[in-house]
Design a protein around this motif. Structure first.
Motif, short mmCIF file in Angstrom:
data_model
loop_
_atom_site.label_atom_id
_atom_site.label_comp_id
_atom_site.label_asym_id
_atom_site.label_seq_id
_atom_site.Cartn_x
_atom_site.Cartn_y
_atom_site.Cartn_z
N PRO A 17 0.76 -1.61 0.18
CA PRO A 17 0.19 -0.59 -0.10
C PRO A 17 0.55 1.37 0.38
O PRO A 17 0.69 2.06 -0.07
N ASN A 18 2.22 1.05 0.29
CA ASN A 18 3.04 2.21 0.52
C ASN A 18 3.74 2.45 -0.70
O ASN A 18 4.23 3.88 -1.22
N PHE A 19 3.48 1.57 -1.81
CA PHE A 19 4.39 2.04 -2.89
C PHE A 19 3.49 2.83 -4.21
O PHE A 19 2.69 2.14 -4.01
N GLY A 20 4.11 3.90 -4.47
CA GLY A 20 3.43 4.66 -5.32
C GLY A 20 3.70 4.26 -7.47
O GLY A 20 3.05 4.91 -7.98
N GLY A 21 4.72 3.22 -7.20
CA GLY A 21 5.58 2.95 -8.37
C GLY A 21 6.55 3.92 -8.77
O GLY A 21 6.79 4.66 -8.05
N VAL A 22 6.67 3.80 -10.61
CA VAL A 22 7.57 4.20 -10.57
C VAL A 22 7.97 5.04 -12.29
O VAL A 22 7.34 4.15 -12.93
N MET A 23 8.10 5.91 -12.51
CA MET A 23 7.83 6.33 -13.80
C MET A 23 9.93 5.78 -14.77
O MET A 23 10.42 5.36 -14.97
N THR A 24 9.03 6.26 -15.62
CA THR A 24 9.45 6.05 -16.89
C THR A 24 10.51 6.28 -17.24
O THR A 24 10.90 7.95 -16.42
N TRP A 25 11.91 6.03 -17.98
CA TRP A 25 13.46 6.75 -17.91
C TRP A 25 14.22 6.03 -18.76
O TRP A 25 14.00 4.79 -19.51
N SER A 26 15.01 6.92 -18.89
CA SER A 26 15.92 6.51 -20.48
C SER A 26 17.28 6.26 -19.69
O SER A 26 18.20 6.37 -19.24
N ILE A 27 17.62 4.52 -19.87
CA ILE A 27 18.79 4.24 -19.49
C ILE A 27 20.00 4.25 -19.94
O ILE A 27 20.71 4.42 -19.11
N VAL A 41 15.66 2.45 -7.09
CA VAL A 41 14.50 2.21 -7.61
C VAL A 41 14.68 0.40 -7.54
O VAL A 41 14.13 0.45 -6.02
N LYS A 42 15.73 0.08 -7.39
CA LYS A 42 16.33 -1.35 -7.14
C LYS A 42 16.82 -1.89 -5.84
O LYS A 42 16.09 -2.43 -5.13
N ALA A 43 16.92 -0.44 -5.29
CA ALA A 43 17.04 -0.50 -3.53
C ALA A 43 15.98 -0.94 -3.21
O ALA A 43 15.95 -1.73 -2.07
N LYS A 44 15.18 -0.30 -3.30
CA LYS A 44 13.81 -0.07 -2.79
C LYS A 44 13.43 -1.29 -3.08
O LYS A 44 12.09 -1.52 -2.58
N LEU A 45 13.11 -1.60 -4.65
CA LEU A 45 12.22 -2.81 -5.16
C LEU A 45 12.56 -4.01 -4.03
O LEU A 45 11.83 -4.93 -3.66
N ASP A 46 13.97 -4.39 -3.99
CA ASP A 46 14.92 -5.45 -3.10
C ASP A 46 13.95 -5.19 -1.98
O ASP A 46 13.03 -6.56 -1.27
N GLN A 47 13.86 -4.25 -1.16
CA GLN A 47 13.45 -4.46 0.38
C GLN A 47 11.90 -4.74 -0.15
O GLN A 47 11.86 -5.05 1.02
N LEU A 48 11.07 -3.81 -1.00
CA LEU A 48 9.41 -4.60 -0.87
C LEU A 48 9.25 -6.29 -1.32
O LEU A 48 9.03 -6.88 -0.81
#
Length: 51
Positions: A17-27, A41-48
């Motif tokens: 419920p606290n995850f708001g999403g991720v915008m797109t970006w250019s690698i 972003v990867k660190a946060k997703l790994d944490q979740l």
């Protein structure tokens, strides 16, 4: 927010419920800037995922 509603074929294993999403970006620009976007972003997703 990950709520398990209207997921189609990609269904998360749990709600977040606290995850708001991720915008797109250019690698390419992210690499140029030292991965200042994708690393946290990867660190946060790994944490979740670890919960």
């Amino acid at each position: 927010m990950i709520s398990l509603n209207r997921c189609g074929t990609v269904v998360p294993t749990k709600t977040s419920p606290n995850f708001g999403g991720v915008m797109t970006w250019s690698i390419n620009w992210d690499q140029h800037d030292g991965f200042n976007f994708s690393v946290p972003v990867k660190a946060k997703l790994d944490q979740l995922n670890a919960r």
